[in-house]
Write a protein that holds these residues in place. Sequence first.
Motif: not given
Length: 342
Positions: A70-86
């Motif tokens: 779903t779009a929410d899965h993709v948005r979660q991944y974008v949020g992960h890139m913005l706040t969690e990924q190094t």
Amino acid sequence: MPTATATRELLTSAAITLHHPLDYYFVLFLRAKKNESLRTRTLNDHENHYRYLQRWLVEKYPTLKLEELTADHVRQYVGHMLTEQTLYTGHPTLQSHNTAKGLSPATVNIRTRTLKCFLRFLHDEGHLQTDLAARIKLQKVPEDRLGAFQKEHVLLLLAAPNQREYLGFRDYVLLTLLFDTGLRINEALNLTADDLSVAKGTITVRASVAKNRTERIVPVSKRTADLLAALVQENCQQFVHKTIHNKPSFVFLLNNGKPLTYNQAYERIRLHGEKAGITGVRVSPHTFRHTFAKMYIQNGGDLFTLQKILGHHDISMVRKYVQMEQRDLQEQHAQSSPLVGV
């Protein structure tokens, strides 16, 4: 739905390791993009960016199937890139040197664009009922100023290479060419003797080399054309016994006669900038392109001619290249104000 054996064979042929149910569909996507004759660098970007997504999916949603996406899965991944990924997640050597979390919005946008391309393919091919790509928005990024060298930087850089040595002379010719033409570094490094016309004062950027796959003729000054011809002659004397048909194919070569690569050229330019003591602006190949564009306009060139020289279809990108710093504005005002001479 493909069998497990068919999926495994397909993934193996594309050098993708099976870690997630979505992997099969990415291989279909990658195959389609290869058939579109995308550049190797673009294909590598698609594959690398998918691996980042794959790593996150395996951790968070290891059994997620395409029809469940779903779009929410993709948005979660974008949020992960913005706040969690190094920044260097998964890098064999650099990962341990950077522990800060959250990628820049500009970097996230780069990876989001390739993801949207993948999602759009899935929808267009009928694998995904919902057009998720249309629902995913890019981050708002402040418009950065594209740095350029000042005139004194140009003089310092051109004085840095030791022209008494082959590598120094080669680097001097490369720097001169970049300053004089605004070529992309890969366009310059793929230049051959056959692309140069000293008599006409032009070089040909072949369609196979140009970023937009469109051939263009770029004018060069007599000084630059003569330097290129001298380097070609030097190459023939240095490497004639190592080349096919007694003629080196590329203009910019290493000591062993092999072509100078992007990474090698980038490092040489960086070292010359370090030797010249240049600070306050990034000393990189693309900064030469910005500098050429800005100085071309400052010296009376017009925007549309510049667009053709740079090889851009969209003039908005050309406008970004010619952003003026405050110092440039003040100098231009001092020369052009109606009060001058009053």
